[in-house]
Design a protein around this motif. Structure first.
Motif, PDB file in Angstrom:
ATOM      1  N   LYS A   1       0.831  -1.213   0.000  1.00 39.25           N
ATOM      2  CA  LYS A   1       0.000   0.000   0.000  1.00 39.25           C
ATOM      3  C   LYS A   1       0.860   1.255   0.000  1.00 39.25           C
ATOM      4  O   LYS A   1       0.578   2.225  -0.712  1.00 39.25           O
ATOM      5  CB  LYS A   1      -0.928   0.009   1.226  1.00 39.25           C
ATOM      6  N   ASP A   2       1.927   1.239   0.804  1.00 39.38           N
ATOM      7  CA  ASP A   2       2.849   2.381   0.807  1.00 39.38           C
ATOM      8  C   ASP A   2       3.472   2.583  -0.565  1.00 39.38           C
ATOM      9  O   ASP A   2       3.606   3.706  -1.046  1.00 39.38           O
ATOM     10  CB  ASP A   2       3.993   2.137   1.821  1.00 39.38           C
ATOM     11  N   CYS A   3       3.881   1.483  -1.173  1.00 37.35           N
ATOM     12  CA  CYS A   3       4.559   1.581  -2.469  1.00 37.35           C
ATOM     13  C   CYS A   3       3.599   2.132  -3.532  1.00 37.35           C
ATOM     14  O   CYS A   3       3.987   2.965  -4.360  1.00 37.35           O
ATOM     15  CB  CYS A   3       5.108   0.211  -2.870  1.00 37.35           C
ATOM     16  N   ILE A   4       2.356   1.683  -3.511  1.00 40.21           N
ATOM     17  CA  ILE A   4       1.358   2.198  -4.455  1.00 40.21           C
ATOM     18  C   ILE A   4       1.201   3.703  -4.267  1.00 40.21           C
ATOM     19  O   ILE A   4       1.181   4.471  -5.240  1.00 40.21           O
ATOM     20  CB  ILE A   4       0.004   1.481  -4.252  1.00 40.21           C
ATOM     21  N   GLU A   5       1.120   4.131  -3.001  1.00 48.08           N
ATOM     22  CA  GLU A   5       0.951   5.561  -2.745  1.00 48.08           C
ATOM     23  C   GLU A   5       2.177   6.355  -3.212  1.00 48.08           C
ATOM     24  O   GLU A   5       2.042   7.422  -3.809  1.00 48.08           O
ATOM     25  CB  GLU A   5       0.688   5.791  -1.247  1.00 48.08           C
ATOM     26  N   HIS A   6       3.368   5.826  -2.960  1.00 53.50           N
ATOM     27  CA  HIS A   6       4.580   6.512  -3.421  1.00 53.50           C
ATOM     28  C   HIS A   6       4.622   6.586  -4.948  1.00 53.50           C
ATOM     29  O   HIS A   6       5.024   7.603  -5.510  1.00 53.50           O
ATOM     30  CB  HIS A   6       5.831   5.812  -2.880  1.00 53.50           C
ATOM     31  N   CYS A   7       4.210   5.520  -5.604  1.00 54.01           N
ATOM     32  CA  CYS A   7       4.191   5.522  -7.077  1.00 54.01           C
ATOM     33  C   CYS A   7       3.190   6.552  -7.599  1.00 54.01           C
ATOM     34  O   CYS A   7       3.464   7.258  -8.571  1.00 54.01           O
ATOM     35  CB  CYS A   7       3.846   4.133  -7.620  1.00 54.01           C
ATOM     36  N   GLN A   8       2.018   6.625  -6.965  1.00 49.47           N
ATOM     37  CA  GLN A   8       1.020   7.596  -7.439  1.00 49.47           C
ATOM     38  C   GLN A   8       1.505   9.028  -7.217  1.00 49.47           C
ATOM     39  O   GLN A   8       1.309   9.895  -8.068  1.00 49.47           O
ATOM     40  CB  GLN A   8      -0.312   7.364  -6.720  1.00 49.47           C
ATOM     41  N   ARG A   9       2.137   9.290  -6.059  1.00 48.61           N
ATOM     42  CA  ARG A   9       2.641  10.641  -5.802  1.00 48.61           C
ATOM     43  C   ARG A   9       3.753  11.012  -6.772  1.00 48.61           C
ATOM     44  O   ARG A   9       3.839  12.147  -7.240  1.00 48.61           O
ATOM     45  CB  ARG A   9       3.192  10.728  -4.369  1.00 48.61           C
ATOM     46  N   CYS A  10       4.634  10.063  -7.042  1.00 45.31           N
ATOM     47  CA  CYS A  10       5.763  10.335  -7.938  1.00 45.31           C
ATOM     48  C   CYS A  10       5.268  10.531  -9.373  1.00 45.31           C
ATOM     49  O   CYS A  10       5.743  11.421 -10.083  1.00 45.31           O
ATOM     50  CB  CYS A  10       6.774   9.192  -7.837  1.00 45.31           C
ATOM     51  N   HIS A  11       4.307   9.719  -9.782  1.00 41.51           N
ATOM     52  CA  HIS A  11       3.689   9.902 -11.099  1.00 41.51           C
ATOM     53  C   HIS A  11       3.121  11.313 -11.228  1.00 41.51           C
ATOM     54  O   HIS A  11       3.370  12.007 -12.218  1.00 41.51           O
ATOM     55  CB  HIS A  11       2.560   8.871 -11.287  1.00 41.51           C
ATOM     56  N   ALA A  12       2.365  11.733 -10.215  1.00 38.78           N
ATOM     57  CA  ALA A  12       1.723  13.049 -10.261  1.00 38.78           C
ATOM     58  C   ALA A  12       2.760  14.168 -10.286  1.00 38.78           C
ATOM     59  O   ALA A  12       2.656  15.119 -11.077  1.00 38.78           O
ATOM     60  CB  ALA A  12       0.780  13.209  -9.069  1.00 38.78           C
ATOM     61  N   GLU A  13       3.773  14.069  -9.434  1.00 38.86           N
ATOM     62  CA  GLU A  13       4.767  15.140  -9.350  1.00 38.86           C
ATOM     63  C   GLU A  13       5.569  15.257 -10.644  1.00 38.86           C
ATOM     64  O   GLU A  13       5.809  16.364 -11.132  1.00 38.86           O
ATOM     65  CB  GLU A  13       5.710  14.867  -8.161  1.00 38.86           C
ATOM     66  N   CYS A  14       5.990  14.124 -11.196  1.00 40.56           N
ATOM     67  CA  CYS A  14       6.791  14.159 -12.435  1.00 40.56           C
ATOM     68  C   CYS A  14       5.970  14.707 -13.600  1.00 40.56           C
ATOM     69  O   CYS A  14       6.454  15.522 -14.384  1.00 40.56           O
ATOM     70  CB  CYS A  14       7.321  12.763 -12.788  1.00 40.56           C
ATOM     71  N   LEU A  15       4.729  14.260 -13.711  1.00 36.24           N
ATOM     72  CA  LEU A  15       3.894  14.712 -14.830  1.00 36.24           C
ATOM     73  C   LEU A  15       3.572  16.192 -14.685  1.00 36.24           C
ATOM     74  O   LEU A  15       3.702  16.967 -15.648  1.00 36.24           O
ATOM     75  CB  LEU A  15       2.610  13.874 -14.881  1.00 36.24           C
ATOM     76  N   GLU A  16       3.191  16.609 -13.480  1.00 36.12           N
ATOM     77  CA  GLU A  16       2.865  18.024 -13.271  1.00 36.12           C
ATOM     78  C   GLU A  16       4.085  18.920 -13.511  1.00 36.12           C
ATOM     79  O   GLU A  16       3.978  19.961 -14.165  1.00 36.12           O
ATOM     80  CB  GLU A  16       2.328  18.249 -11.841  1.00 36.12           C
ATOM     81  N   THR A  17       5.223  18.510 -12.975  1.00 28.17           N
ATOM     82  CA  THR A  17       6.425  19.334 -13.103  1.00 28.17           C
ATOM     83  C   THR A  17       6.860  19.448 -14.566  1.00 28.17           C
ATOM     84  O   THR A  17       7.167  20.541 -15.053  1.00 28.17           O
ATOM     85  CB  THR A  17       7.569  18.739 -12.248  1.00 28.17           C
ATOM     86  N   ALA A  18       6.853  18.323 -15.266  1.00 24.77           N
ATOM     87  CA  ALA A  18       7.264  18.349 -16.681  1.00 24.77           C
ATOM     88  C   ALA A  18       6.331  19.225 -17.506  1.00 24.77           C
ATOM     89  O   ALA A  18       6.777  20.072 -18.285  1.00 24.77           O
ATOM     90  CB  ALA A  18       7.287  16.927 -17.251  1.00 24.77           C
ATOM     91  N   MET A  19       5.029  19.046 -17.305  1.00 26.00           N
ATOM     92  CA  MET A  19       4.047  19.692 -18.187  1.00 26.00           C
ATOM     93  C   MET A  19       3.739  21.138 -17.795  1.00 26.00           C
ATOM     94  O   MET A  19       3.036  21.836 -18.520  1.00 26.00           O
ATOM     95  CB  MET A  19       2.752  18.871 -18.214  1.00 26.00           C
ATOM     96  N   ASN A  20       4.239  21.562 -16.639  1.00 25.66           N
ATOM     97  CA  ASN A  20       4.002  22.941 -16.217  1.00 25.66           C
ATOM     98  C   ASN A  20       5.339  23.667 -16.029  1.00 25.66           C
ATOM     99  O   ASN A  20       5.735  24.443 -16.887  1.00 25.66           O
ATOM    100  CB  ASN A  20       3.137  22.965 -14.946  1.00 25.66           C
TER     101      ASN A  20
END
Lengths: 129, 129, 129, 129
Positions: free
Chosen positions: C12-31
């Motif tokens: 569960k922790d790993c899933i949450e870390h993956c979702q946060r990292c996905h969001a941060e990388c995508l947001e940072t790249a695209m903005n």
């Protein structure tokens, strides 16, 4: 004996157009656009290409999954494809992307069951009145 | 004038095989398997089909994006495709899925630069020794 | 009565870390990256961020789906996260992305069952011997 | 110094709700539903859960990417979340999924800028008149 797809021919075509458009937009953005820079990485254009790729994939996946929401996703996908085609056309040098976006938009409109009047309206946010 | 893809022919083929395999696995799982039930919705089989669809999409997207990680994703995708083909073959009635999984596995092995020895090893977790 | 997840706490922790990292990388790249340009849209860096987002999503989805391939996907995801963190650190101004990539890498290594020796080896293509 | 997200608080909340709902629907479908069978793998219900997961991910990704299409995707996502919540409630034993779908629907409606009138209309295909 062999599983034969029960999807309609129109839907199979639309899935293929969505997959081709997804691939072309993603490849073009992440290769040609990044390598060229300038107008090609202007945020509004680049976001359109990535949005179009995302919506094409989502539309394809909903059709493949037998989802009740595929028509509405196809309608939105068509709007994104048309916007992406226009942006690529204005910048130039991306004729194949323009063509695949237009084919996908047409196919998605057919799949969405939309009328020309829907199509004209789709460019605007749904009015509350 | 027109943007011409700079991807190699082998990579273009692999992307197409991944997209076809993604579509076939997702469509078959969400239609034939759900409608048939029984062994077709047995958890291990159904998860294999969805895993295979997920890994095919991820491999295609990494290739399209010019990612440095595409080879390793293709190697894992090949393992999933072979496992999915075998499971579909045992249950029966999914010949087209078997064929597209095997084509995709072959294409992904080539793309991953794997040797037959790698291939034999890939079915196991990487050993620490 | 209520469905309680049967996933382990580590997963569960790993899933949450993956979702946060996905969001941060995508947001940072695209903005941030697109709006700033320069080194932020240098192809190698930008592709790393999008690759990392793709692999984080794929790892999360395989864990959520009960896939037998989640360990190997987590191992690859960890490699991508570490490479992305290093690239963001060199360019600067993306400290939150660096931190979330490193947390995700650590969590994915644990999930993959990898030893430090695996981890050192993971930067290279898997050796055949 | 550190990149601070420029997304609004409402959008950050909506992204988080979409990610949680995506995770819950996918995990529940691929574990509880497959393991339980019966009504839990009835095609219409299972497809709703997978559709909901797909649309939540797509809505999150469009918001993260600064896409001009995020409002319309959120409107469609809200419809799917409400349908999924209702189906899970009827079958029972999936209270957490019901709750996360309802939270996500509410958040997506706010993000879509929809009025109650839009909301009532969204369950139907867009009328041509």
């Amino acid at each position: 004996m062999m599983h034969t797809s029960t999807l309609s021919d129109a839907m199979k075509d639309c899935i293929e157009h969505c997959q081709r458009c997804h691939a072309e937009c993603l490849e073009t953005a992440m290769n040609l656009c990044l390598d060229t820079g300038g107008r090609h990485t202007e945020p509004e254009h680049f976001r359109l290409m990535i949005s179009c790729a995302t919506l094409c994939q989502s539309a394809a996946d909903l059709m493949l999954s037998g989802s009740a929401f595929h028509e509405r996703q196809c309608a939105l996908c068509a709007v994104a494809c048309e916007a992406c085609a226009q942006s690529c056309e204005e910048i130039g040098g991306m004729e194949q992307c323009v063509e695949l976006c237009r084919q996908c938009a047409q196919s998605c409109w057919t799949m969405s069951g939309g009328t020309p009047r829907d199509r004209a309206a789709a460019g605007r946010r749904p009015a509350a009145s």
